[in-house]
Design a protein around this motif. Structure first.
Motif, mmCIF file in Angstrom:
data_model
loop_
_atom_site.group_PDB
_atom_site.id
_atom_site.type_symbol
_atom_site.label_atom_id
_atom_site.label_comp_id
_atom_site.label_asym_id
_atom_site.label_seq_id
_atom_site.Cartn_x
_atom_site.Cartn_y
_atom_site.Cartn_z
ATOM 1 N N GLY A 41 44.016 33.923 36.052
ATOM 2 C CA GLY A 41 44.911 34.138 37.175
ATOM 3 C C GLY A 41 44.175 34.250 38.498
ATOM 4 O O GLY A 41 42.973 33.989 38.607
ATOM 5 N N ARG A 42 44.923 34.645 39.544
ATOM 6 C CA ARG A 42 44.404 34.788 40.902
ATOM 7 C C ARG A 42 44.419 36.266 41.297
ATOM 8 O O ARG A 42 45.413 36.977 41.034
ATOM 9 N N TYR A 43 43.357 36.714 41.963
ATOM 10 C CA TYR A 43 43.227 38.117 42.349
ATOM 11 C C TYR A 43 42.630 38.201 43.742
ATOM 12 O O TYR A 43 41.746 37.418 44.108
ATOM 13 N N GLY A 50 49.800 32.681 38.125
ATOM 14 C CA GLY A 50 49.979 33.127 39.496
ATOM 15 C C GLY A 50 51.417 33.256 39.927
ATOM 16 O O GLY A 50 51.691 33.639 41.067
ATOM 17 N N ASP A 58 46.132 41.461 41.567
ATOM 18 C CA ASP A 58 46.951 40.256 41.659
ATOM 19 C C ASP A 58 47.992 40.415 42.764
ATOM 20 O O ASP A 58 48.032 41.432 43.480
#
Length: 882
Positions: free
Chosen positions: A95-97, A205, A117
């Protein structure tokens, strides 16, 4: 559960895993080599409360430690992927953080990075402006689907909605609150709660609306029951066994988990749902069991009619019933394909634990470890499950009856019309109240065994606040009428009647003229009248034998006698006996005055205590002056003179302050001629005011809050072991400059990073690079990498292993940037000085210091410096004696 092409490799041993962390702006890419000792941790949760709460939305957190990376990461978006066994065609996405914290360790060898996140930004955002744009007025409306889609788009996110949408997507959302501030957490929690789901940012995301799978438990009879084999017409025949029947969980066998702890009970299913606006409000109810889930004060359902609210509750109830699980905590082999909200089944020695993953912590890279858990109570408590208590409700009708052993309280409320009536009854009192908020009207009646009080209020902008009040008890009746407005202040009149007296009073409180009041009190013995304005008042008291008049200013006018307001008395004749006390005037005999005016006079040898003395061009000398205030005169100590007090606009010459603080204001001058100016007593303090700042002399300290300018040399006195006190000169530069220095060694790559001390960083300017000086110790070269260096971080390059020293010079913070500033004030007149005499004195002092012979210095050097004494003497002989 994430459906990944190579996800099955996570369950197999000896699989190579390569982490890749990439910044969205392309500024940095991190791999396994940059992560220190596999310190990589991912924490996710669907609901971390001790009791299951629908609508929970919690942010995922990523933590890792990196080395050999000096570029700050705070504020950057990171994409995290992992390649399994070299399958780079389909890396697994974590994922994106967004990096929230990037902190160097104490030894500055590593950096601890914490990122969250997109849920973190949603929960902490103020979305009042968005809400007011979506629903701009009271007549605005939208479907819940339109409302939530607009909310998610506001954060530039995509939605992942279950097939068929959310269960209550079709309800109408109206403007039911007037927020000046509105938390994003409140909005998204209300959306998810009313739909019986949870909010979660997925590995892709996107914002996922997560429903728990219902009835996850399979059917497990005793092992001695038959038949065990499933008939061919059942799907279970493919496994060869009839049981378990229809399990909806992911199996974690003994090879998949290391430890498992679980509760002896199973969380019971929810068999009753109540949606209400506040406690004791009936609202809408579904189910008739004893394990109830309560949704209270959710602003999305304010003002809903009973039929619509009942339908909404029925749809929600169908989504939250059938949730049965066992609270547990287990440490397992790491598998990021499992997500929060997934149902799992662990086969332990004594129990088959079927539950959900409500929270998880994934640690490591090659040796992945996962900790799963779910909390819950066997039966739900009576606490409210909503958090929407801080929002101002606009719409809705309630009928609330609250009964306890101490009180019965009944309230009817129409929020849309701003109407409310309340009856409150206790054993000692009955209180009724009716309120119309739109017209700013309210009335109250309070009754107890001792009194009855009735009150009516009206508050409007044009006429201010109006109120009437009548209080009746066995002894008296009091009536009061009041009005409060900005123009005329607060007006009130009051009449109080009892068996002994009647009192009438009228008062007005206004900022311009102070508090005004007039009062008349009448009883059988006397009549009293009083008029007040602030602290000024006048009184007349009339009794059978006398009349008493009291006033700050009294005036009497008649033919032969008059008394003016300023105290001037005019009388044709007068006879006095005893002393006459006056503040001014001409008298013969004894005169006692507490203060007076003395112009162009001289007072000598007097004792003046606690008085105020004013004069022009006069002088006061000798004597003792204690706690006096002297304005305009000249105070000369003379012989035996002392002064304790304050002097405003006066000159004080050669006076003793007797250990107290001496305060000068206005144009006051404090001088000392042919002597020293000092503050006597312990702990004396002298304050010198310049503009709005005070320079402070206190003991051995001298504090100046502003600039310090001196034309002579600035020295620091240092006491030496053998040569007495010596003066060291300050290092001066054309601009305000601070410097720092130290030593360093280039690493095996020929680099070294110098990071500015965080405390020192706050003392220097931030808008330009420092000047850097480098000195090498040994063969090789060393230089500053200007291209990659910043204000806070200096990169040094050169020969690997080479030791060097460094010095940085920064411009001081909050200082002028111009060079060699001119003096900003007019210089005082030059002071004459006999420089020949001064030079002669200085020469004699200097010559006396060097009268010792070379042999004496040699002997002294050997004593102080041992074997190095000769070296010291040679150095001294070259630089001093020669």
């Amino acid at each position: 559960m994430v459906d990944h092409k190579y996800g099955a490799l996570y369950t197999k041993p000896h699989v190579d895993k390569q982490i890749r962390i990439t910044a969205a702006d392309g500024s940095i890419t991190l791999t396994n080599e940059d992560i220190h000792w596999e310190e990589f941790e991912l924490t996710e949760s669907l609901c971390s409360d001790s009791e299951l709460r629908f609508g929970a939305c919690e942010a995922g957190m990523l933590k890792f430690r990196i080395s050999n990376v000096f570029l700050p990461l705070t504020g950057k978006w990171l994409t995290v992927t992992e390649t399994l066994d070299g399958h780079e065609d389909a890396p697994f996405s974590f994922g994106r953080y967004k990096v929230c914290s990037d902190v160097p360790t104490a030894d500055r060898r590593y950096r601890d990075v914490t990122a969250y996140d997109a849920m973190y930004d949603i929960l902490n955002a103020d979305v009042a402006a968005w809400y007011n744009s979506v629903l701009p007025n009271k007549d605005s409306a939208a479907t819940l689907r339109q409302f939530r889609e607009s909310f998610i788009r506001h954060f530039d996110l995509k939605e992942a909605v279950p097939e068929g949408g959310l269960v209550n997507d079709g309800i109408t959302v109206e403007r039911t609150i007037e927020p000046e501030q509105l938390s994003g957490k409140d909005v998204i929690t209300a959306i998810c709660e009313i739909n019986g789901c949870f909010g979660h940012i997925g590995r892709d995301g996107a914002f996922h609306f997560v429903y728990l799978i219902q009835d996850i438990q399979g059917l497990y009879p005793a092992n001695d029951l038959y038949p065990d084999h499933a008939p061919e017409f059942l799907s279970q025949a493919q496994t060869g066994h009839l049981y378990p029947q229809d399990p909806k969980t992911t199996r974690l066998g003994s090879g998949s988990y290391l430890t498992c702890q679980y509760e002896d009970y199973i969380v019971r299913t929810i068999n009753r749902l109540q949606i209400r606006q506040e406690e004791n409000d009936v609202g809408a109810v579904c189910g008739n069991g004893d394990n109830s889930y309560v949704v209270e004060d959710n602003f999305l359902v304010y003002g809903k009619e009973a039929a619509e609210l009942a339908l909404l509750a029925e749809r929600l109830y169908e989504k939250i019933r059938g949730i049965i699980y066992r609270p547990f905590s287990a440490e397992c082999v790491g598998n990021p394909c499992l997500e929060v909200g997934d149902p799992v089944r662990l086969l332990t020695r004594y129990e088959i634990v079927e539950s959900y993953i409500f929270k998880r912590t994934l640690k490591g890279i090659q040796g992945l470890r996962d900790t799963y858990g779910a909390e819950g109570t066997e039966k739900r408590s009576e606490q409210v499950n909503s958090i929407q208590h801080s929002l101002v409700q606009l719409k809705g009708k309630t009928n609330t009856l609250d009964r306890s052993i101490e009180e019965t309280r009944s309230e009817l409320k129409d929020t849309e019309e701003n109407l409310r009536s309340t009856i409150r009854q206790t054993a000692s009192e009955i209180r009724t109240e009716v309120e119309n908020a739109d017209q700013a009207l309210s009335s109250r009646i309070t009754q107890n065994a001792e009194s009855i009080t009735s009150e009516i209020d009206r508050a409007s902008g044009a006429e201010g606040k109006l109120s009437t009040r009548i209080t009746q008890n066995a002894e008296s009746i009091a009536s009061e009428v009041s009005r409060a407005s900005e123009e005329e202040g607060k007006l009130s009149s009051r009449i109080t009647q009892n068996a002994e007296s009647i009192t009438s009073e009228v008062s007005r409180a206004a900022g311009a003229e102070g508090n005004l009041s007039a009062r008349i009190t009448q009883n059988a013995d006397k009549i009293e009248m009083k008029v007040s304005k602030g602290s000024v008042s006048s009184e007349i008291t009339q009794e059978a034998g006398k009349i008493h008049i009291s006033s700050d200013r009294l005036s009497i006018s008649s033919t032969n006698f008059s008394l003016e307001e300023n105290g001037t008395v005019t009388a044709k004749n007068g006879s006095f006996s005893g002393n006459v006390t006056a503040t001014s005037g001409s008298f013969s005999g004894n005169v006692n005055a507490s203060s007076g005016s003395f112009n162009s006079v001289t007072i000598k040898g007097a004792t003046i205590t606690s008085s105020s003395i004013s004069g022009n061009a006069g002088s006061i000398s000798g004597g003792t002056y204690s706690n006096s205030k002297i304005n305009g005169g000249t105070l000369s100590g003379g012989t035996g003179g002392s002064y304790v007090g304050s002097c405003n606009g006066s000159n004080l010459e050669s006076c003793s302050t007797n250990g107290t603080t001496l305060s000068l204001a206005g144009n006051g001058v404090l001088t000392s001629r042919n002597g020293n100016l000092e503050v006597a007593g312990d702990g004396g303090i002298v304050y010198i005011k310049a503009g709005n700042s005070y320079h402070v002399f206190h003991g051995s300290n001298f504090s100046i809050p502003g600039d310090f300018v001196c034309e002579g040399a600035k020295h620091r006195a240092i006491r030496t072991r053998s040569f007495g006190k010596r003066k060291l000169d300050a290092f001066e530069t054309p601009m305000a400059t601070f410097s720092d220095y130290g030593k360093g060694t280039l690493d095996e790559n020929g680099t070294c990073c110098l990071v500015i001390d965080p405390v020192f960083a706050q003392t220097v300017g931030e808008d330009y690079m420092p000047i850097v000086f480098l000195t090498k110790y040994g063969q090789g070269d060393v230089w500053m990498d200007e291209e990659h260096s910043t204000h806070d971080t200096i990169f040094v390059c050169g020969t690997p292993g080479l030791a060097f020293s460094w010095e940085t010079r920064y411009q001081q913070a909050n200082c002028f940037k111009e060079r060699l500033l001119q003096l900003g004030y007019e210089e005082p007149a030059a002071v004459s000085m006999d420089y020949d005499l001064e030079a002669n004195v200085e020469y004699k002092r200097t010559a006396a210091d060097y009268e010792r012979t070379a042999a004496e210095y040699l002997e002294l050097a050997v004593v102080n410096y041992g074997n190095s004494g000769c070296d010291y003497f040679e150095e001294y002989e070259r630089e001093v004696i020669a």
